[in-house]
Every structure is written in structure tokens, then in C-alpha cells.
Design a protein around this motif. Structure first.
Motif, PDB file in Angstrom:
ATOM      1  N   TYR A  36       0.650  -1.230  -0.182  1.00  0.00           N
ATOM      2  CA  TYR A  36      -0.300   0.207  -0.151  1.00  0.00           C
ATOM      3  C   TYR A  36       0.684   1.041  -0.273  1.00  0.00           C
ATOM      4  N   GLY A  37       0.211   1.891  -0.071  1.00  0.00           N
ATOM      5  CA  GLY A  37       0.992   3.626  -0.469  1.00  0.00           C
ATOM      6  C   GLY A  37       2.108   3.689  -1.085  1.00  0.00           C
ATOM      7  N   ILE A  38       2.672   2.265  -1.892  1.00  0.00           N
ATOM      8  CA  ILE A  38       4.086   2.545  -2.933  1.00  0.00           C
ATOM      9  C   ILE A  38       3.639   3.308  -4.154  1.00  0.00           C
ATOM     10  N   PHE A  39       2.302   2.910  -5.069  1.00  0.00           N
ATOM     11  CA  PHE A  39       2.768   3.817  -5.877  1.00  0.00           C
ATOM     12  C   PHE A  39       1.034   4.278  -5.762  1.00  0.00           C
ATOM     13  N   SER A  40       0.611   4.823  -6.841  1.00  0.00           N
ATOM     14  CA  SER A  40      -0.864   5.492  -6.623  1.00  0.00           C
ATOM     15  C   SER A  40      -1.622   4.272  -6.493  1.00  0.00           C
ATOM     16  N   PHE A  41      -1.612   3.429  -7.457  1.00  0.00           N
ATOM     17  CA  PHE A  41      -3.190   1.950  -7.184  1.00  0.00           C
ATOM     18  C   PHE A  41      -2.298   0.386  -6.254  1.00  0.00           C
ATOM     19  N   ARG A  42      -2.976  -0.430  -6.135  1.00  0.00           N
ATOM     20  CA  ARG A  42      -1.990  -1.717  -5.768  1.00  0.00           C
ATOM     21  C   ARG A  42      -1.673  -2.643  -7.349  1.00  0.00           C
ATOM     22  N   THR A  43      -0.943  -2.001  -7.842  1.00  0.00           N
ATOM     23  CA  THR A  43      -0.281  -3.150  -8.421  1.00  0.00           C
ATOM     24  C   THR A  43       0.590  -3.542  -8.641  1.00  0.00           C
ATOM     25  N   GLY A  44       1.360  -3.195  -7.596  1.00  0.00           N
ATOM     26  CA  GLY A  44       3.110  -3.491  -7.442  1.00  0.00           C
ATOM     27  C   GLY A  44       4.415  -3.411  -8.516  1.00  0.00           C
ATOM     28  N   ASN A  45       5.459  -3.718  -9.124  1.00  0.00           N
ATOM     29  CA  ASN A  45       6.164  -2.979 -10.107  1.00  0.00           C
ATOM     30  C   ASN A  45       4.561  -3.169 -11.718  1.00  0.00           C
ATOM     31  N   ILE A  46       4.660  -2.306 -12.041  1.00  0.00           N
ATOM     32  CA  ILE A  46       4.184  -2.643 -13.276  1.00  0.00           C
ATOM     33  C   ILE A  46       6.197  -2.059 -14.000  1.00  0.00           C
ATOM     34  N   TYR A  47       6.316  -3.022 -15.251  1.00  0.00           N
ATOM     35  CA  TYR A  47       8.338  -3.114 -15.173  1.00  0.00           C
ATOM     36  C   TYR A  47       7.780  -3.144 -16.961  1.00  0.00           C
ATOM     37  N   THR A  48       7.286  -3.576 -17.902  1.00  0.00           N
ATOM     38  CA  THR A  48       7.095  -3.533 -19.031  1.00  0.00           C
ATOM     39  C   THR A  48       5.996  -2.536 -19.797  1.00  0.00           C
ATOM     40  N   ALA A  49       5.733  -2.252 -20.779  1.00  0.00           N
ATOM     41  CA  ALA A  49       4.677  -1.101 -20.924  1.00  0.00           C
ATOM     42  C   ALA A  49       3.524  -2.225 -21.428  1.00  0.00           C
TER      43      ALA A  49
END
Lengths: 358, 272
Positions: free
Chosen positions: A84-97
């Protein structure tokens, strides 16, 4: 003018802009296209370096959107543990396009893609292939996994609708995907969650053209929601942990980052509402001699993040002037004390009624 | 003889080996005391002693070195409630420490959970709800005391949280429709079970408010409100009938996993 270089500013020459300067005095790399002000709603997503940007914006009084906030009563450690609170939503890392495109497709397209129904199971727990580490011990059921994913998709919709600036940090070209459905995973199955099956899972190293196409599709989805939204692209300076390309990991890192940098540059040069912020250069360039990397030569140290963000704010200020900062807590209404006194009186009466008569 | 005594089918422990129960709490002790005074429950086999204080004084009860002591201003109230001259509370003097209410407002937790989970982006996994429940419970001093006593093994600890506010129809609360009630019910059930699980892991037997006393998931049925609650606007306190149900629940818990009278409760201590 004797030649086109005569009369160019210092920043155009390596000696004056870089070699003759103390590394920490190097600056002015970014000429921002649009102002990013503290009152602008900013969304961050992407590779792990994006979390530093979001945190720094928040710390400096900027309006970073947390569209899937942690529930109250969780400790800071628990918030981190559950992403929580790492990105603006809880996707975890989005590594690729491609992964960004997948998330946006799920959030905004009406038809659910065929690839969306894959889940990983291990010892009776379920893991979301799009974010296998979002729950450290997995979900207790597919229903729970799905409801959690739906909450994140709602948060993505809110984020894209509200964001005035969408910051996306591009991280990797290398990926693993399902041979049949085409679903691209957040990480290789078997490395943390799921089980690797060579007959079902395949490695793919995205090309410049593929990433450009995926990014354009992703941006089109966002643009359909909000035409006024600005996009700020960055490239993560964090090297690859490992490569499955068959190359030496240094070559693979160089290949990957070069392509991502080229795509970001291509997109930024083609549209007024897309800009590129050179966090990659500020961390990884030769004059900094790796000083911003931790001992593992991968993780970016806090001083590196500070340096990047100092440049971010300085370059914004140089181009658009000093921002008017919101004072912390501005606009908040003072909390009213609960009607405690009246309740206390009632409690006293209650107890006296019961106990005073004996 | 009261109806409860006439119809009582539960075997009572032998009178000579009464289980010593300390009922500790705030003004919610009142409904339990009324239930006993009115003979609505059969306390045979149990030696029940009250210890506590109402709101402002309750905040002045402090656990230190294994003993709960009142600040000087609260002493008088504690002695009044206790009625046996026990100024300090040593949990080890009892077989069972029963926390009643004691500021653990489960309704606030359940309402928080209901609101959060009703938002499109608000879903929480059970694992997260468990963490939230633990964080929430440990904000309440009495809960921390209960955990500390359980860990010490001084007495068996049972906890009944502050009852849900009484449904009055005047506080904006409405009876939910069937669909809403279903959704709300799932979340409320998750909330209760997570509180029970958290308490269990802290060595505490947690008694959730019985369904028969609840309406709409988050309110106590009006029939259990204290006398004149609607007119007085007192949605907090409950009546003797409610107190009787709570005590029956307590006795049920103790009979399901009996406590040996006179023996200190060593289960938690042994586990540690």
C-alpha cells in the motif's frame, strides 16, 4: 556564426556541462515542457524507481494521489508488506509497457480479455500473475483474488480520471508470458510464486517497435479518459537483477535501458503532452561513477533519489518559477471532540444505578 | 426462582468449587449486575466479583507489574463497584478475568470495515483485515491489558466487547434491505471472525455479540436498550436481559473449555 556549435550554451558541451563540474553540481538536464505544481494531481506507476518519485513528491508537499490507500490501523511496515502507498494503486511494479497496457485494458475495456482468467495456486493459496507479491502469502480463494483485483482496477480508473500528471517509470524489456493466451507476467513463474512450465511459459525480450506500440496503445486508453492529462516518462536506472536473454547481464541491462530510453525519447519528441525526465541519466551517467548505487550495485541509495528529485524541482523552478507550496494541513477542518462529556454522564448514571443500591 | 433457573439445562459446577470470575469493565458492567440482581441467570458454581469504573474513572485504571490500580480519584468508584473492598486488582486472585466492554468498541471497527469495503477500491483481503483488526484492537488499553494478563497466565481471559449501539431509528441508521444486509453481513462476519482470531492468538477468548441481539449487522436490537434509551438518547447502555445473554455466553465459553477452580490459568504462560 562560424559553425552551428558556436554560441551554443554550456549545457551543450560535455566539458563545460559535465567534465569541468563537481558531479553534484551537474544539473539543468531537463527542460520541462509543462509545469508540475504542488496542486496538480500526480499519479505514479511503473518500475520500482517510481515509488521514490511518488514518495519524494509527497514529502515536498505535492499532491500525489493514493487511489487505493491503506486501511487505517496498519503499521508502516504492514503497509509496505502489502504494497500500500508505494504506487498510486496497488499493482506492484509495472515493469513493462505491455503490463501497463494489460492493466489499463482490464480497467477500461468492457470485454474481459481471455488472458485475464489465469491464477497461480500454491499450497491452497492463490497468487495474481499480474502482481504475485501483492499479498505475501497469497489470497485465500480465487474470489478473494478477483475482488482484490477489481478494487485495484477501480483505483486505476480513478487515478487515470483524476491525474493531471501521470508519471510512468519504464523498467524492463525482458518478460515472461503465457504462450497460449499472451498474458505477460509481472515476474517469471516459479521465482517467488507460481510454477514454471516450459511448455506454457516463454521468455520474450520486447523490441523497440513493440514497446512503442504498447505504450501508444496504453497512452491512447488514458487519453480517451482524460485529454488534458500530461504524461511524464522516466526510465529506471536500476540494472537488471538477472537476464534470460543469454547475454551477459551488463549487456542485457544496456540493451534494455537503451531501448526504453529510446522509446521514451521517441514518445516525448512526438507529443507536447508527453515529457521525459532524465532520472536514468542523473543516476547512471559516467561522471557519477556509480556513487548513487548501494553495495549491490543495483539499488539506488537515498542520496541518489534526493539528487534526482532536487534536479526535478530545480528544473521545474528554472523553467516555470517557484511553486506556491501548500502548507501542511491547509484546508483541514479542526477535529471536533466527540460528545464525550454527555456520554460520561450517562456512563456514571448507568453504573451508579446498578451498583450504588447495595 | 427466575425463569432462567427453572429452565436451566446446563449443569452447574459443584458449589464447593466455585470458579472465581472477576468481571472487569466500565459502565457496561451495569447490565450484567442488573441481570444477576434480577435473577435472570443462574450463577451457581461461579463466584462473581465486579471490578471497574465508569467512563472518566475507567480511564484512570492502570496495569502495572501485573496489578491493576486506580488513580486516587477513581478509588472511591472502584470500591463502590467492587463492593468487597478490593482496591487493587490482581488477576491471579481469580480463575477468570472477564472483560466487559472496557472501551473495545467493536461497532466502530465493524462500521469502519463496512464503509471501507463498500467502496469500489476498498476491498481488503482477509489477511489485511486480520492485520487491521490486530492494529485496531491494540489501540485500546484494556485490550492490551487483557493480552498482558493472558500472556502472564495469571487467569483465563475472556472478552466481550462494547455492545453495538442500540437501534433507535433516530440516529440516521436504517434497516438495510435484503441485498445490502447480505453484503453488510458478509463484511460484519469477517470483522467478527477476525477479531476472534486476533484475540485467540493473544490468548483471549473473545465473545462476539450474539446474532439474536443484533439488527442490521451493526446495531443492537431495540428490545435490549437500557430503559428509556430512545428518549435519553442513550444508545450505549443495555438492559438486564442483554446482560443475562452476555453472562450465559460467558458461562457457555467456560463450560466448553472448563477452568479448574482455584488453579491459576497456566495455558498461555505454558505456551510462551
Amino acid at each position: 556564426m562560424t559553425n552551428p556549435y558556436a554560441g551554443l550554451p554550456e549545457a551543450a558541451f560535455y566539458r563545460t556541462a559535465v567534465a569541468d563540474r563537481e558531479p553534484m553540481q551537474i544539473g539543468g538536464l531537463w527542460k520541462p515542457k509543462f509545469p508540475i505544481r504542488p496542486h496538480h494531481a500526480i499519479v505514479t506507476a511503473g518500475s520500482c524507481f517510481a515509488q521514490h518519485i511518488g514518495r519524494a513528491l509527497l514529502k515536498n508537499g505535492y499532491r500525489w494521489l493514493d487511489c487505493e490507500p491503506a486501511p487505517r490501523f496498519l503499521s508502516a511496515k504492514e503497509r509496505q508488506e502489502f504494497s500500500y502507498g508505494i504506487f498510486s494503486f496497488r499493482t506492484g511494479n509495472i515493469y513493462t509497457a505491455k503490463m501497463l497496457l494489460q492493466w489499463l485494458t482490464l480497467a477500461f475495456e468492457e470485454a474481459t480479455p481471455r488472458w485475464a482468467g489465469e491464477y497461480w495456486e500454491s499450497d491452497g493459496r492463490y497468487f495474481d500473475p499480474l502482481r504475485p507479491r501483492i499479498e505475501p502469502d497469497g489470497f485465500e480463494s480465487i474470489d478473494e483474488l478477483e475482488m482484490s483485483r477489481q478494487a485495484t482496477l477501480a483505483a486505476i480508473r480513478t487515478a487515470v480520471e483524476k491525474a493531471q500528471v501521470f508519471v510512468f517509470t519504464m523498467g524492463l524489456t525482458e518478460s515472461w508470458r503465457n504462450r497460449d493466451s499472451g498474458l505477460e507476467y509481472a515476474m517469471c513463474p516459479g521465482t517467488g510464486a507460481g510454477q514454471f512450465d516450459a511448455s506454457r511459459h516463454e521468455f520474450h525480450n520486447h523490441s523497440f517497435a513493440e514497446i512503442l506500440k504498447d505504450m501508444r496503445q496504453a497512452l491512447a486508453i488514458m487519453r480517451a479518459v482524460s485529454r488534458r492529462q500530461k504524461v511524464l516518462l522516466t526510465v529506471s536506472p536500476v540494472p537488471l537483477t538477472a537476464t534470460a536473454s543469454g547475454e551477459h547481464v551488463l549487456n542485457a541491462t544496456s540493451h534494455s535501458k537503451s531501448i526504453l530510453r529510446a522509446v521514451a525519447g521517441q514518445l516525448a519528441s512526438s507529443r507536447k503532452d508527453i515529457d521525459y525526465f532524465p532520472s536514468y541519466e542523473l543516476i547512471s551517467s559516467p561522471p557519477f561513477r556509480g556513487r548513487f548505487f548501494a553495495d549491490n550495485q543495483r539499488s539506488v541509495l537515498p542520496e541518489g533519489v534526493d539528487f534526482v528529485m532536487r534536479n526535478f524541482f530545480a528544473d521545474q523552478q528554472a523553467r516555470f518559477g517557484a511553486p506556491v507550496r501548500r502548507s501542511p494541513g491547509a484546508g483541514r477542518r479542526p477535529r471536533r471532540r466527540m460528545a464525550g462529556r454527555a456520554e460520561d454522564v450517562r456512563c456514571e448514571e448507568e453504573l451508579l444505578d446498578a451498583f450504588a443500591s447495595r | 426462582m427466575c425463569a432462567a433457573k427453572k429452565n436451566c439445562s446446563m449443569p452447574s459446577p459443584p458449589a464447593d468449587k466455585a470458579i472465581r470470575i472477576c468481571i472487569y469493565g466500565d459502565s457496561h458492567l451495569g447490565c450484567l449486575k442488573q441481570a444477576l440482581d434480577q435473577g435472570l441467570v443462574d450463577p451457581r458454581g461461579y463466584d462473581i466479583e465486579f471490578w471497574g469504573a465508569d467512563g472518566p474513572y475507567f480511564r484512570q485504571l492502570r496495569l502495572q507489574d501485573g496489578v491493576i490500580r486506580p488513580d486516587p480519584e477513581a478509588e472511591e468508584r472502584v470500591l463502590l463497584v467492587n463492593g468487597r473492598g478490593r482496591k487493587f486488582l490482581r488477576p491471579g486472585d481469580f480463575d477468570v478475568m472477564f472483560f466487559m466492554g472496557a472501551r473495545l468498541r467493536a461497532g466502530e471497527f465493524l462500521e469502519f470495515l463496512r464503509r471501507r469495503m463498500s467502496r469500489s477500491n476498498g476491498f481488503l483481503s482477509r489477511a489485511v483485515v486480520m492485520r487491521v483488526a490486530r492494529g485496531w484492537a491494540n489501540r485500546t488499553r484494556s485490550y492490551r491489558y487483557a493480552g498482558e494478563i493472558a500472556r502472564s497466565g495469571a487467569a483465563r481471559v475472556v472478552y466481550f466487547p462494547t455492545p453495538l449501539p442500540t437501534f433507535s431509528g433516530r440516529d440516521g441508521a436504517t434497516q438495510p434491505g435484503p441485498q445490502e444486509a447480505g453484503r453488510c453481513g458478509d463484511v460484519v462476519a469477517l470483522g467478527w471472525s477476525s477479531l476472534s482470531e486476533v484475540a485467540g492468538s493473544d490468548g483471549i477468548d473473545f465473545i462476539r455479540q450474539p446474532d439474536a441481539t443484533v439488527t442490521g449487522g451493526l446495531r443492537t436490537r431495540a428490545e435490549f436498550g437500557c430503559a428509556g434509551f430512545a428518549e435519553a438518547g442513550d444508545l450505549v447502555h443495555k438492559n438486564a436481559r442483554f446482560g443475562a445473554i452476555v453472562l450465559e455466553q460467558l458461562f457457555g465459553v467456560l463450560e466448553a473449555a472448563p477452568v479448574r477452580a482455584g488453579a491459576q490459568h497456566r495455558r498461555a504462560a505454558a505456551a510462551n
